[in-house]
Design a protein around this motif. Structure first.
Motif, mmCIF file in Angstrom:
data_model
loop_
_atom_site.group_PDB
_atom_site.id
_atom_site.type_symbol
_atom_site.label_atom_id
_atom_site.label_comp_id
_atom_site.label_asym_id
_atom_site.label_seq_id
_atom_site.Cartn_x
_atom_site.Cartn_y
_atom_site.Cartn_z
ATOM 1 N N GLY A 163 41.748 34.685 44.431
ATOM 2 C CA GLY A 163 42.306 35.179 43.181
ATOM 3 C C GLY A 163 41.313 36.027 42.404
ATOM 4 N N ALA A 164 40.050 35.593 42.396
ATOM 5 C CA ALA A 164 39.003 36.329 41.687
ATOM 6 C C ALA A 164 38.788 37.709 42.308
ATOM 7 C CB ALA A 164 37.707 35.534 41.703
ATOM 8 N N PHE A 165 38.796 37.781 43.645
ATOM 9 C CA PHE A 165 38.591 39.070 44.311
ATOM 10 C C PHE A 165 39.783 40.002 44.112
ATOM 11 C CE2 PHE A 165 34.834 37.622 46.595
ATOM 12 C CZ PHE A 165 34.120 38.809 46.700
ATOM 13 N N VAL A 166 40.985 39.446 44.039
ATOM 14 C CA VAL A 166 42.153 40.282 43.750
ATOM 15 C C VAL A 166 41.996 40.930 42.379
ATOM 16 C CG1 VAL A 166 44.629 40.227 43.224
ATOM 17 C CG2 VAL A 166 43.757 39.046 45.250
ATOM 18 N N ALA A 167 41.516 40.159 41.397
ATOM 19 C CA ALA A 167 41.284 40.712 40.070
ATOM 20 C C ALA A 167 40.187 41.770 40.094
ATOM 21 C CB ALA A 167 40.912 39.601 39.094
ATOM 22 N N TYR A 168 39.136 41.520 40.889
ATOM 23 C CA TYR A 168 38.058 42.504 40.997
ATOM 24 C C TYR A 168 38.578 43.812 41.600
ATOM 25 C CZ TYR A 168 34.249 45.084 43.115
ATOM 26 O OH TYR A 168 33.411 46.094 43.510
ATOM 27 N N LEU A 169 39.372 43.721 42.649
ATOM 28 C CA LEU A 169 39.926 44.929 43.268
ATOM 29 C C LEU A 169 40.838 45.661 42.294
ATOM 30 C CD1 LEU A 169 40.734 43.541 46.828
ATOM 31 C CD2 LEU A 169 38.853 45.045 46.177
ATOM 32 N N THR A 170 41.592 44.907 41.503
ATOM 33 C CA THR A 170 42.456 45.515 40.498
ATOM 34 C C THR A 170 41.630 46.266 39.457
ATOM 35 O OG1 THR A 170 44.083 43.738 40.767
ATOM 36 C CG2 THR A 170 44.220 45.054 38.764
ATOM 37 N N GLU A 171 40.559 45.612 38.999
ATOM 38 C CA GLU A 171 39.694 46.230 37.994
ATOM 39 C C GLU A 171 38.948 47.431 38.548
ATOM 40 O OE1 GLU A 171 35.989 46.816 35.653
ATOM 41 O OE2 GLU A 171 36.133 46.088 37.724
ATOM 42 N N SER A 172 38.614 47.393 39.839
ATOM 43 C CA SER A 172 37.855 48.487 40.448
ATOM 44 C C SER A 172 38.661 49.776 40.566
ATOM 45 C CB SER A 172 37.344 48.067 41.840
ATOM 46 O OG SER A 172 38.421 47.871 42.739
ATOM 47 N N VAL A 173 39.987 49.667 40.540
ATOM 48 C CA VAL A 173 40.833 50.868 40.571
ATOM 49 C C VAL A 173 41.371 51.159 39.165
ATOM 50 C CG1 VAL A 173 41.446 50.652 42.987
ATOM 51 C CG2 VAL A 173 42.859 49.508 41.269
ATOM 52 N N HIS A 174 40.682 50.601 38.169
ATOM 53 C CA HIS A 174 40.942 50.905 36.750
ATOM 54 C C HIS A 174 42.311 50.448 36.272
ATOM 55 C CE1 HIS A 174 37.269 53.201 37.090
ATOM 56 N NE2 HIS A 174 37.795 53.930 38.056
ATOM 57 N N ILE A 175 42.760 49.311 36.816
ATOM 58 C CA ILE A 175 43.974 48.667 36.306
ATOM 59 C C ILE A 175 43.540 47.562 35.353
ATOM 60 C CG2 ILE A 175 46.008 47.316 36.921
ATOM 61 C CD1 ILE A 175 46.100 48.769 39.562
ATOM 62 N N ASN A 176 44.274 47.389 34.274
ATOM 63 C CA ASN A 176 43.930 46.417 33.242
ATOM 64 C C ASN A 176 43.641 45.046 33.844
ATOM 65 O OD1 ASN A 176 44.501 44.335 31.033
ATOM 66 N ND2 ASN A 176 44.540 46.256 29.877
ATOM 67 N N ILE A 177 42.570 44.406 33.363
ATOM 68 C CA ILE A 177 42.152 43.113 33.908
ATOM 69 C C ILE A 177 43.198 42.033 33.692
ATOM 70 C CG2 ILE A 177 40.975 42.366 31.809
ATOM 71 C CD1 ILE A 177 39.884 41.709 35.462
ATOM 72 N N TRP A 178 44.030 42.187 32.638
ATOM 73 C CA TRP A 178 45.068 41.183 32.404
ATOM 74 C C TRP A 178 46.169 41.276 33.452
ATOM 75 C CZ3 TRP A 178 42.736 37.854 29.859
ATOM 76 C CH2 TRP A 178 41.873 38.186 28.807
ATOM 77 N N ILE A 179 46.396 42.469 33.963
ATOM 78 C CA ILE A 179 47.288 42.600 35.121
ATOM 79 C C ILE A 179 46.614 41.967 36.329
ATOM 80 C CG2 ILE A 179 48.434 44.235 36.673
ATOM 81 C CD1 ILE A 179 48.734 46.124 34.336
ATOM 82 N N GLY A 180 45.289 42.125 36.412
ATOM 83 C CA GLY A 180 44.535 41.476 37.476
ATOM 84 C C GLY A 180 44.648 39.967 37.402
ATOM 85 N N LEU A 181 44.687 39.420 36.185
ATOM 86 C CA LEU A 181 44.868 37.975 36.017
ATOM 87 C C LEU A 181 46.208 37.537 36.590
ATOM 88 C CD1 LEU A 181 44.037 35.227 34.774
ATOM 89 C CD2 LEU A 181 45.076 36.001 32.628
ATOM 90 N N LEU A 182 47.248 38.297 36.307
ATOM 91 C CA LEU A 182 48.579 37.986 36.835
ATOM 92 C C LEU A 182 48.602 38.104 38.356
ATOM 93 C CD1 LEU A 182 51.595 37.400 36.393
ATOM 94 C CD2 LEU A 182 51.938 39.865 36.092
ATOM 95 N N LEU A 183 48.019 39.186 38.881
ATOM 96 C CA LEU A 183 48.021 39.394 40.330
ATOM 97 C C LEU A 183 47.175 38.353 41.045
ATOM 98 C CD1 LEU A 183 47.755 43.296 40.522
ATOM 99 C CD2 LEU A 183 49.781 41.861 40.811
ATOM 100 N N GLY A 184 46.054 37.963 40.426
ATOM 101 C CA GLY A 184 45.232 36.911 41.010
ATOM 102 C C GLY A 184 45.986 35.601 41.091
ATOM 103 N N GLY A 185 46.760 35.297 40.029
ATOM 104 C CA GLY A 185 47.581 34.092 40.067
ATOM 105 C C GLY A 185 48.663 34.163 41.129
ATOM 106 N N VAL A 186 49.288 35.324 41.255
ATOM 107 C CA VAL A 186 50.333 35.499 42.283
ATOM 108 C C VAL A 186 49.735 35.354 43.682
ATOM 109 C CG1 VAL A 186 51.916 37.166 43.322
ATOM 110 C CG2 VAL A 186 51.804 36.922 40.826
#
Length: 295
Positions: free
Chosen positions: A46-69
């Protein structure tokens, strides 16, 4: 005195992070009776999914949702394939712990192979400083505390006010009786995997938002404190997990403030050991009251 007050504030923040993972773990363990040691590795995913999301400049809160999913999907897959396969072959409680440990190592070193043993940084704005009497927080810390409170209220409300929650609690007490009463146990188990997996992945994301770094050992480092909080709070009790998280958060931050940051996790287990020595029957009875795996 000033040191203790500041430690209290940091402890509340740490407790909020621990509580998210501990609530997911205690709900999962309370229903399935699987002491899932792969929980930490799923937090890492989940943490790495959020990191990948943040690395492509997507909001970290979306990363939180995607990490949970991601945590929910992976947990459901593991529960309905690996855990169910071994349970159908008559695997006992202790043997299932070994299965989860092997699975944890497989996921952990799989992530290590992909990440090439690197530590990655996450950029997250800390916001301004908020003073509450003698306590000082950053805006991001207050947001993490808020997330922890919201998660607890939602899970507690679901368990007590919805048909799903009542069915889940009934199955946790006696799965055979629940089946005989017509409760759709398979759907309840699936919902439990999804809920606990989502909280697991989200806990990994919240942890790295606070630490601002992620590696293949992220979940491994975080899991011992989550386990301690879940066991100390009582199996299947989100409220107990929150209270235990608060105690462990303050204790670990106090130890770290006194110059023993490397011993903070040891301190958490020290609290757990003291409780087990003073009242061992409660935890042991909770862990052994069922003899079947509900997967």
């Amino acid at each position: 005195m000033h040191l203790f007050v500041q430690t209290l504030g940091f402890g509340v923040v740490t407790a909020s992070i621990i509580a998210i993972g501990a609530i997911g773990f205690t709900v999962q363990f309370g229903l399935t009776n699987v002491l899932n040691l792969s929980y930490g590795s799923i937090m890492t995913v989940g943490a790495f999914v959020a990191y990948l999301t943040e690395s492509v400049h997507i909001n970290i809160w979306i990363g939180l949702l995607l990490g949970g999913v991601a945590g929910a999907v992976l947990t459901l897959f593991i529960g309905k394939t690996i855990f169910k396969y071994y349970a159908s072959r008559g695997t006992g409680l202790f043997e299932m712990v070994m299965v989860t440990l092997a699975l944890a190592l497989f996921i952990e070193y799989g992530v290590d192979a992909v990440s090439r043993d690197q530590i990655y940084s996450i950029t997250f704005p800390q916001g301004g400083v908020v003073t509450m009497g003698p306590l000082i927080f950053t805006v991001s810390q207050l947001v993490l505390v808020g997330i922890g409170i919201v998660v607890f209220l939602l899970v507690e409300g679901m368990l007590r006010l919805t048909r799903l929650g009542k069915a889940l609690r009934a199955m946790a007490v006696d799965p055979r009786l629940a089946r005989s009463c017509g409760i759709p146990t398979n759907r309840i188990v699936n919902a439990t995997w999804v809920l606990s997996g989502f909280l697991c992945g989200a806990a990994g994301v919240v942890y790295v938002i606070n630490s601002l770094s992620v590696s293949y050992t992220t979940g491994y480092d975080f899991l011992p404190t989550v386990l301690a909080a879940a066991i100390l709070g009582g199996v299947g009790s989100p409220g107990g997990a929150v209270l235990a998280s608060l105690v462990l958060g303050i204790v670990t931050e106090l130890v770290a403030a006194l110059g023993g940051s490397s011993y903070s996790t040891v301190a958490a287990f020290g609290v757990l050991v003291v409780v087990l020595l003073s009242k061992p029957s409660g935890v042991l009875n909770a862990a052994s009251r069922k003899v079947e795996l509900t997967v």
